[in-house]
Design an enzyme around this catalytic site. Structure first.
Site, PDB file in Angstrom:
ATOM      1  N   SER A   1       0.850  -1.188   0.000  1.00 55.22           N
ATOM      2  CA  SER A   1       0.000   0.000   0.000  1.00 55.22           C
ATOM      3  C   SER A   1       0.888   1.240   0.000  1.00 55.22           C
ATOM      4  CB  SER A   1      -0.890   0.014   1.253  1.00 55.22           C
ATOM      5  OG  SER A   1      -1.545   1.260   1.399  1.00 55.22           O
TER       6      SER A   1
ATOM      7  N   TYR B   1      -2.966  -1.101  10.426  1.00 54.97           N
ATOM      8  CA  TYR B   1      -2.842  -1.369   8.995  1.00 54.97           C
ATOM      9  C   TYR B   1      -1.510  -0.840   8.444  1.00 54.97           C
ATOM     10  CZ  TYR B   1      -3.881  -1.380   4.008  1.00 54.97           C
ATOM     11  OH  TYR B   1      -3.820  -1.585   2.647  1.00 54.97           O
TER      12      TYR B   1
END
Length: 240
Positions: free
Chosen positions: A140, A153
């Site tokens: 990401s 996350y």
């Protein structure tokens, strides 16, 4: 083209993983699809209905070493080789640190980090023996900067970046390439959101990310693409 190359794609039930499966198939790859839900069998069915016959689905938990190792063994029995591993399976949620439970923390690390480690460990002996292979992990953009309410996350994506960088140096002598795909906002079901809602109209599509993965996998054998970062034009983000 990836004609007759064998690719394992995790998280293939929907979203990015499903899009990757279709684009790899269109490039001639044979596919092993891994998913935690029965939806992975629906992906297999849809691919076969499109005429892609070399597809086999597995319902597995990527964080379970025994299940993943068994899948790799069955893939080798069915197809004889493994050329590409796409670590796409992942989960996410956004909470303040004090609201995050230990169980949530452990589960997100189990899927996003341990799952990558287990998948890589399972395919490495075969790739080393053949002195060839491409390992691609969907990370990401927040593996490069931090965001509020995303400690768990974001931490997993920083871990994935570190793992992949070290792995790349470790296995390059075997002819194995390692890279990461780092997308920004993507219109998927991420974090239990809804795909296709109007507010996501200008976000990246799953097919955009899949295209980047195919590009990385298709690079000439002498070329290593360490990472690809991609964002929708509308996204504002820190530039390191």
């Amino acid at each position: 083209m990836l004609t007759n190359q064998v690719a394992i794609v995790t998280g293939a039930s929907r979203g990015i993983g499903k899009a990757v499966a279709f684009q790899l198939a269109e490039q001639g790859a044979k596919l092993a699809l891994a998913g935690s839900s029965e939806g992975v069998y629906e992906t297999e069915k849809e691919l076969k209905e499109k005429g892609f016959s070399y597809v086999k689905a597995f319902q597995v938990d990527v964080a379970n070493e025994q299940q993943m190792q068994k899948m790799v063994t069955e893939v080798l029995e069915a197809f004889g080789q493994i050329d590409i591993l796409v670590n796409n399976a992942g989960i996410g949620f956004f909470k303040e640190v004090e609201e995050t439970t230990v169980e949530e923390w452990e589960r997100i690390f189990a899927i996003n980090v341990q799952g990558v480690f287990i998948g890589v460990k399972a395919v490495l002996p075969h790739m080393k023996e053949r002195k060839s292979g491409t390992i691609i992990t969907v990370s990401s953009d927040v593996g490069r900067y931090t965001i509020p309410n995303g400690a768990a996350y974001t931490a997993t994506k920083y871990a994935v970046q570190g793992f992949s960088g070290s792995l790349a140096q470790e296995v390059r002598k075997y002819g194995i390439r390692v890279g990461t795909i780092n997308p920004g906002m993507v219109d998927t079901y991420f974090a239990n959101s809804i795909q296709g809602v109007p507010e996501k109209r200008d976000w990246l599509k799953a097919e955009d990310v899949a295209q980047a993965i195919v590009y990385m996998a298709s690079a000439p054998k002498h070329m290593l693409i360490d990472e690809i970062i991609l964002h929708p034009l509308i996204q504002q983000y820190p530039i390191a």
